[in-house]
Design a protein around this motif. Structure first.
Motif: not given
Length: 123
Positions: A48, A57-59, A61, A64-66, A68, A105
């Motif tokens: 992240a 912000t970026s994550y 894959d 993502k969703g888990r 923060t 990244s």
């Protein structure tokens, strides 16, 4: 800039952990920050990233969703909240700082690295 990470540990699948990374220096608020991880036998990978003011912000894959990422510039600290952890999240986690406002990244764009902290997720 020195980065001091904490918050690793052992957790069962489905559990949560929060990493913290405290930075020295007065220029933290202008730095882009990132989290990376490296599992045994694998290359280091991006997790992240967050811009200097938290606006971007970026994550990866896979998280993502888990996970923060967030930051508190008043405390010179960046956080990684990890929820719904899976065994494949087991790795050494590293925080990193970039003198640019946001570095995304690419690990090569980060200038400073903290020591790694181990996260182990059991099934």
């Amino acid at each position: 800039v020195q980065l001091q990470a904490s918050g690793g540990g052992f957790v069962q699948a489905g559990g949560s952990l929060r990493h913290s990374c405290a930075a020295s220096g007065r220029t933290f608020s202008s730095y882009g920050m990132g989290w990376f991880r490296q599992a045994p036998g694998k290359e280091r990978e991006f997790v992240a990233a967050i811009s200097w003011n938290g606006g971007i912000t970026s994550y990866a894959d896979s998280v993502k969703g888990r996970f923060t990422i967030s930051r508190d510039n008043a405390k010179n600290t960046v956080y990684l909240q990890m929820n719904s952890l899976k065994p494949e999240d087991t790795a050494v986690y590293y925080c990193a700082a970039a003198t640019s406002h946001y570095s995304g990244s690419k690990s090569s764009l980060y200038d400073y690295w903290g020591q790694g902290t181990q996260v182990t997720v059991s099934s």
